[in-house]
Design an enzyme around this catalytic site. Structure first.
Site, PDB file in Angstrom:
ATOM      1  N   THR A   4     -87.612 -72.779-112.079  1.00 24.78           N
ATOM      2  CA  THR A   4     -86.292 -73.208-111.607  1.00 24.78           C
ATOM      3  C   THR A   4     -86.261 -74.695-111.247  1.00 24.78           C
ATOM      4  O   THR A   4     -85.297 -75.383-111.570  1.00 24.78           O
ATOM      5  CB  THR A   4     -85.867 -72.331-110.410  1.00 24.78           C
ATOM      6  OG1 THR A   4     -85.812 -70.965-110.858  1.00 24.78           O
ATOM      7  CG2 THR A   4     -84.522 -72.744-109.866  1.00 24.78           C
ATOM      8  N   HIS A  42     -91.231 -76.293-122.461  1.00 28.38           N
ATOM      9  CA  HIS A  42     -89.893 -76.748-122.866  1.00 28.38           C
ATOM     10  C   HIS A  42     -89.699 -78.138-122.260  1.00 28.38           C
ATOM     11  O   HIS A  42     -89.990 -78.346-121.090  1.00 28.38           O
ATOM     12  CB  HIS A  42     -88.856 -75.753-122.345  1.00 28.38           C
ATOM     13  CG  HIS A  42     -87.472 -75.980-122.881  1.00 28.38           C
ATOM     14  ND1 HIS A  42     -87.159 -75.787-124.206  1.00 28.38           N
ATOM     15  CD2 HIS A  42     -86.327 -76.377-122.270  1.00 28.38           C
ATOM     16  CE1 HIS A  42     -85.870 -76.046-124.388  1.00 28.38           C
ATOM     17  NE2 HIS A  42     -85.346 -76.416-123.235  1.00 28.38           N
ATOM     18  N   TYR A  45     -79.627 -81.259-126.930  1.00 25.55           N
ATOM     19  CA  TYR A  45     -78.551 -81.136-125.934  1.00 25.55           C
ATOM     20  C   TYR A  45     -78.648 -82.273-124.918  1.00 25.55           C
ATOM     21  O   TYR A  45     -79.714 -82.864-124.726  1.00 25.55           O
ATOM     22  CB  TYR A  45     -78.608 -79.766-125.240  1.00 25.55           C
ATOM     23  CG  TYR A  45     -79.882 -79.460-124.469  1.00 25.55           C
ATOM     24  CD1 TYR A  45     -80.143 -80.043-123.219  1.00 25.55           C
ATOM     25  CD2 TYR A  45     -80.828 -78.571-124.975  1.00 25.55           C
ATOM     26  CE1 TYR A  45     -81.293 -79.743-122.509  1.00 25.55           C
ATOM     27  CE2 TYR A  45     -81.988 -78.272-124.272  1.00 25.55           C
ATOM     28  CZ  TYR A  45     -82.217 -78.856-123.031  1.00 25.55           C
ATOM     29  OH  TYR A  45     -83.363 -78.566-122.332  1.00 25.55           O
ATOM     30  N   ASP A 103     -76.541 -41.007-128.180  1.00 21.75           N
ATOM     31  CA  ASP A 103     -75.736 -40.360-129.213  1.00 21.75           C
ATOM     32  C   ASP A 103     -76.740 -39.818-130.221  1.00 21.75           C
ATOM     33  O   ASP A 103     -77.431 -40.600-130.869  1.00 21.75           O
ATOM     34  CB  ASP A 103     -74.830 -41.435-129.838  1.00 21.75           C
ATOM     35  CG  ASP A 103     -74.013 -40.927-131.000  1.00 21.75           C
ATOM     36  OD1 ASP A 103     -73.083 -40.137-130.768  1.00 21.75           O
ATOM     37  OD2 ASP A 103     -74.299 -41.332-132.156  1.00 21.75           O
ATOM     38  N   THR A 129     -78.521 -36.022-132.466  1.00 23.02           N
ATOM     39  CA  THR A 129     -78.405 -34.617-132.847  1.00 23.02           C
ATOM     40  C   THR A 129     -79.523 -33.847-132.147  1.00 23.02           C
ATOM     41  O   THR A 129     -80.653 -34.334-132.020  1.00 23.02           O
ATOM     42  CB  THR A 129     -78.549 -34.399-134.365  1.00 23.02           C
ATOM     43  OG1 THR A 129     -79.801 -34.911-134.795  1.00 23.02           O
ATOM     44  CG2 THR A 129     -77.422 -35.047-135.132  1.00 23.02           C
TER      45      THR A 129
HETATM   46  C1  LIG Z   1     -87.562 -77.830-119.109  1.00 20.07           C
HETATM   47  C2  LIG Z   1     -86.635 -76.713-118.835  1.00 20.07           C
HETATM   48  C3  LIG Z   1     -85.249 -76.904-118.948  1.00 20.07           C
HETATM   49  C4  LIG Z   1     -84.393 -75.854-118.696  1.00 20.07           C
HETATM   50  N1  LIG Z   1     -83.042 -76.062-118.813  1.00 20.07           N
HETATM   51  C5  LIG Z   1     -82.169 -75.056-118.552  1.00 20.07           C
HETATM   52  C6  LIG Z   1     -80.769 -75.263-118.629  1.00 20.07           C
HETATM   53  O1  LIG Z   1     -80.316 -76.360-118.942  1.00 20.07           O
HETATM   54  N2  LIG Z   1     -79.942 -74.224-118.357  1.00 20.07           N
HETATM   55  C7  LIG Z   1     -80.426 -73.000-118.012  1.00 20.07           C
HETATM   56  O2  LIG Z   1     -79.634 -72.092-117.793  1.00 20.07           O
HETATM   57  N3  LIG Z   1     -81.756 -72.778-117.918  1.00 20.07           N
HETATM   58  C8  LIG Z   1     -82.635 -73.762-118.176  1.00 20.07           C
HETATM   59  N4  LIG Z   1     -83.970 -73.553-118.072  1.00 20.07           N
HETATM   60  C9  LIG Z   1     -84.445 -72.214-117.723  1.00 20.07           C
HETATM   61  C10 LIG Z   1     -84.392 -71.910-116.242  1.00 20.07           C
HETATM   62  O3  LIG Z   1     -84.971 -72.933-115.524  1.00 20.07           O
HETATM   63  C11 LIG Z   1     -85.145 -70.603-116.008  1.00 20.07           C
HETATM   64  O4  LIG Z   1     -84.632 -69.604-116.862  1.00 20.07           O
HETATM   65  C12 LIG Z   1     -85.003 -70.106-114.585  1.00 20.07           C
HETATM   66  O5  LIG Z   1     -85.283 -71.111-113.683  1.00 20.07           O
HETATM   67  C13 LIG Z   1     -85.950 -68.934-114.384  1.00 20.07           C
HETATM   68  O6  LIG Z   1     -85.826 -68.509-113.063  1.00 20.07           O
HETATM   69  P1  LIG Z   1     -86.713 -67.320-112.535  1.00 20.07           P
HETATM   70  O7  LIG Z   1     -86.244 -67.044-111.154  1.00 20.07           O
HETATM   71  O8  LIG Z   1     -86.693 -66.205-113.484  1.00 20.07           O
HETATM   72  O9  LIG Z   1     -88.203 -67.844-112.576  1.00 20.07           O
HETATM   73  P2  LIG Z   1     -88.983 -68.903-111.639  1.00 20.07           P
HETATM   74  O10 LIG Z   1     -88.096 -69.996-111.171  1.00 20.07           O
HETATM   75  O11 LIG Z   1     -90.177 -69.279-112.373  1.00 20.07           O
HETATM   76  O12 LIG Z   1     -89.338 -68.010-110.404  1.00 20.07           O
HETATM   77  C14 LIG Z   1     -90.368 -67.061-110.435  1.00 20.07           C
HETATM   78  C15 LIG Z   1     -91.076 -67.117-109.112  1.00 20.07           C
HETATM   79  O13 LIG Z   1     -91.957 -66.004-108.998  1.00 20.07           O
HETATM   80  C16 LIG Z   1     -92.999 -66.409-108.165  1.00 20.07           C
HETATM   81  N5  LIG Z   1     -94.130 -65.499-108.296  1.00 20.07           N
HETATM   82  C17 LIG Z   1     -94.862 -65.262-109.426  1.00 20.07           C
HETATM   83  N6  LIG Z   1     -95.860 -64.406-109.140  1.00 20.07           N
HETATM   84  C18 LIG Z   1     -95.745 -64.081-107.833  1.00 20.07           C
HETATM   85  C19 LIG Z   1     -96.511 -63.245-106.965  1.00 20.07           C
HETATM   86  N7  LIG Z   1     -97.584 -62.580-107.400  1.00 20.07           N
HETATM   87  N8  LIG Z   1     -96.102 -63.124-105.689  1.00 20.07           N
HETATM   88  C20 LIG Z   1     -95.014 -63.784-105.234  1.00 20.07           C
HETATM   89  N9  LIG Z   1     -94.289 -64.627-106.013  1.00 20.07           N
HETATM   90  C21 LIG Z   1     -94.654 -64.758-107.292  1.00 20.07           C
HETATM   91  C22 LIG Z   1     -93.323 -67.804-108.651  1.00 20.07           C
HETATM   92  O14 LIG Z   1     -94.024 -68.551-107.684  1.00 20.07           O
HETATM   93  C23 LIG Z   1     -91.939 -68.357-108.960  1.00 20.07           C
HETATM   94  O15 LIG Z   1     -91.427 -69.124-107.918  1.00 20.07           O
HETATM   95  C24 LIG Z   1     -84.888 -74.592-118.318  1.00 20.07           C
HETATM   96  C25 LIG Z   1     -86.258 -74.400-118.203  1.00 20.07           C
HETATM   97  C26 LIG Z   1     -87.133 -75.445-118.456  1.00 20.07           C
HETATM   98  C27 LIG Z   1     -88.593 -75.203-118.342  1.00 20.07           C
END
Ligand SMILES: Cc1cc2nc3c(=O)[nH]c(=O)nc-3n(C[C@H](O)[C@H](O)[C@H](O)COP(=O)(O)OP(=O)(O)OC[C@H]3O[C@@H](n4cnc5c(N)ncnc54)[C@H](O)[C@@H]3O)c2cc1C
Length: 810
Positions: A43, A225, A251, A535, A537
């Site tokens: 994030t 990315h 983009y 859906d 049979t």
């Molecule tokens: C370079 C880049 C550009 C991007 N640009 C865009 C964009 O323009 N628009 C868009 O919509 N998306 C974009 N994204 C994607 C977006 O950032 C992600 O899809 C999103 O932030 C994912 O969020 P998340 O909560 O799933 O994961 P994360 O933010 O990775 O959160 C997961 C969390 O889980 C925690 N965790 C893992 N294991 C454990 C554990 N065992 N115990 C406790 N905690 C744990 C981690 O510490 C982490 O904080 C981009 C991504 C990148 C890399």
């Protein structure tokens, strides 16, 4: 021991949004556990673009909800998510791209999204920095924008906290305590465990590692990315719309300081830490090293689109890992382990999707239903083969590398194939089969040996004519006039057995399945709202044994749904028997003549009626034969044990030759079923529609006793359905709707095409759509927008072919 109603693992935007929405539904005793700090995963390094129009109806609705939420979050939580509703522009630098935009605009209209096609000049007026040379126009969506990913996460977390959610940072989850196949507690590093019935894996790129703690495979693949941030450029201001040029793979959005954020999807993607081990445990608030050589082609694209970037310095390059999936769709939902939910795999759209993801997941957890048809995002769509990390990586790499390509309908992916093959595979290759892939299975779409140039004049106009062959109408017509042999071994097959098999199925099926052994019943399985979850049979093989047959891709989904309905009181076994039985379907008016040449069985209608099953021998092959059809002709589905399948194919082809039998493929089936009005789950019927709306009331037996969804249907029956699945005939037979096109009445959007195609026997372009009841009368004049062009259409009788079902009972 500490307790919570739910523990959400992962303090990124997804976890925070789920906590926000779950508490909003009144689940206030919720824990959000993050091993490091909030927003320290993918994030924090996101570019933050929010685009709403996506590949599926439900995903688009989720994105639209996100925007709605981001607009109001600050007023509600006091935390500014940094939402900028600046609009978006998507450029078309080729004629094909312009067609794609027209198609998107039509689709957007069905949602009420104010997407419009604008001229290059108009687009320049909104974003004066792009080079108009070669640009043919653009799509403009004024309600798109960008958001501050960390601000958004904090605002969502604040909202959750105010409603009672406990946010634990520095709380690393180390294991799941399981009892009786379901989640019981979550254990932490250096912290007391928390007893809970619900765990949500929102671990981003770590989701598979978390999943494995509960025995759940989550096929996310991290990819690096990248985007860069430039120094200030003259003319750049925060109010500029976001800009995408998919033909150049890039983009852009403006940065507060006057620079540009510029990123893209390179052709040579870089999977990272994708193997069994997964990403390193301490990877938080960390970026990957800048990879300039990989960014170079994107930089060229950037310079081409925005020449001013050539002289602008680069402030920094961001290279961060993000969770991608093997098919480019999110991964959501409850796993096979009760109480273990997953929300990950956002494929660089997690910021845009977070609002909708949180809402859908919260409803799924609190109410048992996601509230939308999210089958395309459902964790259960992945079969066992996705346990292979290399397979998952290869599929995800192809999706990433072709992200911005135009994906013509009927396009087939290539990576990781062939994987699952029927025993007839080599024979079908020899017959010139053009294979498609579904759920890992190779399935013949058509046979090149059936191509017939005389049908070239039927080729649909535009995109629908791209992945098309003259063999499709040839196989269709041969099946209607003589017979076709279809290998449907990939069908998912489920056996339900045990003393309570019948009472259990009666409780979950809408049709009456308490029939004599040897009867086949077509039925839907409903949710509590009467929506169609499955859906299929159901064939009663013996008093206590049923065989359920469902679509190739729906096996894990249907199996999961059925198992979930079974309580401790039900003495039943539910088994996936897909791999033990092949399936060859022989359909057409000569099917009986052909089969009787090779089988001594009584195949007459009195001896083997429609919707019945017998054990027969064909050649020397023992088969379970079902007299059913998905094409609207006389015929049988033959289920031999897998090892007999090739022999059975050879026998039927040999005896069928003199009767004009042809091998035929799935594209012919699709055309045949469409003109016969057979519904396809996932397109025409979904958990959001009831059988009454879908015209499947004939398969519902309200008076058979209690079953899931019955009350909802009873209530619905008290009133006439407000909408109905209707068959439209499009006036130009070569203008073919492919799904999702808007349907108009008097210039207003009144529906969206669920399935479309050509019925080669009726000689018509057909489109199914849900219509308000007052427009569903046969003869109503409507229009369907096919690639920006409105084509007249009329509500037609449903089905168009053999409405009395005489052929199937012949
Ligand atoms: C370079 C880049 C550009 C991007 N640009 C865009 C964009 O323009 N628009 C868009 O919509 N998306 C974009 N994204 C994607 C977006 O950032 C992600 O899809 C999103 O932030 C994912 O969020 P998340 O909560 O799933 O994961 P994360 O933010 O990775 O959160 C997961 C969390 O889980 C925690 N965790 C893992 N294991 C454990 C554990 N065992 N115990 C406790 N905690 C744990 C981690 O510490 C982490 O904080 C981009 C991504 C990148 C890399």
């Amino acid at each position: 021991m500490d307790e919570a109603r739910a523990v959400i693992v992962g303090g990124g935007v997804a976890g925070a949004s789920i906590a926000y929405h779950l508490t909003d539904l009144g689940w206030t005793d919720v824990v959000l556990a993050e091993r490091s700090a909030l927003t320290s995963g993918s994030t924090f390094h996101s570019a933050g673009l929010v685009g709403q129009l996506r590949s599926s109806v439900s995903l688009t609705r989720m994105m639209m909800y996100s925007v709605e939420l981001y607009r109001r979050l600050q007023a509600e939580t006091g935390v500014d998510p940094g939402w900028h509703e600046v609009g978006s522009l998507r450029l078309a630098s080729s004629a094909e791209r312009m067609e794609e935009l027209q198609r998107l605009a039509g689709w957007g209209r069905t949602f009420g999204l104010p997407l419009e096609i604008v001229s290059t000049k108009e687009a320049l007026g909104r974003f004066p920095l792009f080079d108009p040379d070669g640009v043919l126009g653009a799509a403009h969506l004024p309600t798109d924008g960008y958001v501050d990913p960390s601000g958004l996460t904090m605002a969502l977390a604040e909202g959750a906290k105010r409603r009672g959610c406990r946010i634990l940072t520095g709380a690393r989850v180390t294991g799941m305590d399981m009892r009786d196949g379901r989640v019981h507690a979550v254990t932490f590093d250096g912290r007391d465990p928390i007893r809970t019935d619900v765990v949500v894996d929102a671990g981003g790129i770590f989701a598979n590692q978390l999943g494995r703690m509960a025995g759940v495979e989550v096929p996310v693949v991290p990819f690096a990315h990248q985007y860069l941030l430039t120094e200030p450029i003259n003319g750049v201001h925060p109010g500029l719309p976001t800009l995408r040029d998919p033909d150049r793979l890039v983009y852009f959005r403006a940065e507060a300081g006057g620079g540009l954020v510029a990123g893209g999807y390179e052709r040579n993607p870089a999977p990272w830490a994708w193997d069994e081990e997964g990403p390193p445990a301490g990877f938080n608030n960390t970026l990957l090293p800048e990879d300039w050589p990989r960014f170079e082609p994107l930089a060229e694209g950037c310079f081409r689109v925005i020449p001013a970037m050539q002289s602008a310095g680069v402030v920094r390059m961001i290279n961060g890992p993000e969770a991608f999936t093997p098919d480019g769709e999110f991964i959501l939902g409850e796993s096979d382990v009760r109480g273990f939910f997953v929300a990950t795999g956002f494929c660089a759209h997690g910021i845009a999707g977070a609002g909708g993801v949180g809402k859908v997941m919260a409803e799924w957890i609190a109410r048992g239903q996601p509230g939308l048809d999210v089958w395309k995002m459902d964790l259960r769509r992945f079969g066992r083969h996705y346990r292979s990390r290399t397979h998952a990586r290869d599929r995800a790499s192809e999706v990433y590398a072709t992200y911005y390509d135009i994906h013509y309908p009927g396009e087939e992916r290539r990576a990781g194939r062939p994987l699952k093959m029927a025993p007839t595979y080599a024979r079908l290759v020899g017959l010139g089969a053009e294979f498609g892939e579904k759920a890992g299975w190779e399935r013949p779409n058509w046979f090149r040996t059936n191509e017939d140039e005389r049908f070239e004049e039927l080729r649909p106009r535009g995109w629908a004519g791209q992945h098309w062959s003259t063999a499709i109408p040839a196989e269709h017509l041969a099946t209607r006039e003589r017979a076709g042999l279809f290998d449907e071994t990939s069908f998912a097959k489920i056996e339900v057995s045990g003393p309570d098999a019948c009472s259990f199925l009666q409780r979950i099926c809408a049709n009456d399945v308490d029939v004599a052994s040897g009867r086949v019943v077509y039925t839907q399985l409903l949710n509590a709202h009467g929506g169609i979850e499955c859906d299929l049979t159901a064939t009663r093989l013996e008093q206590e044994r049923y065989l359920l047959v469902t679509g190739t891709a729906f096996g894990p989904h249907d199996l999961g749904w059925i198992r979930r309905q079974a309580g401790p009181q039900d003495d039943v076994q539910v088994r996936d028997v897909t791999s033990s039985l092949a399936c060859l379907a022989l359909w057409g008016p000569r099917a009986r003549d052909i089969l009787s040449t090779a089988s001594p069985a009584d195949l007459s209608s009195p001896g083997f009626p429609y919707m019945s099953q017998r054990d027969i021998v064909v050649g020397d092959v023992p088969c379970l034969a079902l007299r059913v059809t998905y094409v609207g002709e006389l015929g049988w589905e033959l289920y031999p044990p897998m090892e007999f399948a090739l022999r059975l194919w050879d026998v039927v082809i040999e005896v069928g030759g003199p009767f004009g039998l042809v091998p035929a493929g799935y594209r012919a089936i699709d055309s045949l079923r469409l003109e016969k009005g057979y519904r396809a789950w996932g397109a025409d019927i979904t958990p959001e529609e009831t059988p009454l709306e879908a015209g499947l009331g004939f398969a519902v037996k309200l008076d058979k006793g209690e079953f899931t969804g019955r009350e909802a249907l009873r209530r619905a029956m008290a009133e006439a359905p407000s909408r109905r699945l209707s068959c439209l005939v499009v006036s130009d037979p070569r203008s073919v709707a492919l799904g999702n096109e808007p349907v108009f009445a008097d210039g207003e959007v009144v529906g969206r095409v669920t399935s479309g195609g050509v019925g080669y026997t009726v000689g018509k372009s057909i489109a199914y759509t849900y219509l308000p009841a007052d427009l569903a009368a046969v003869g109503t004049s409507l229009a369907v927008e096919v690639f920006g062009e409105r084509v007249d259409a009329e509500v037609a009788p449903d089905p168009l072919y053999d409405p009395r079902g005489e052929r199937i009972r012949s």
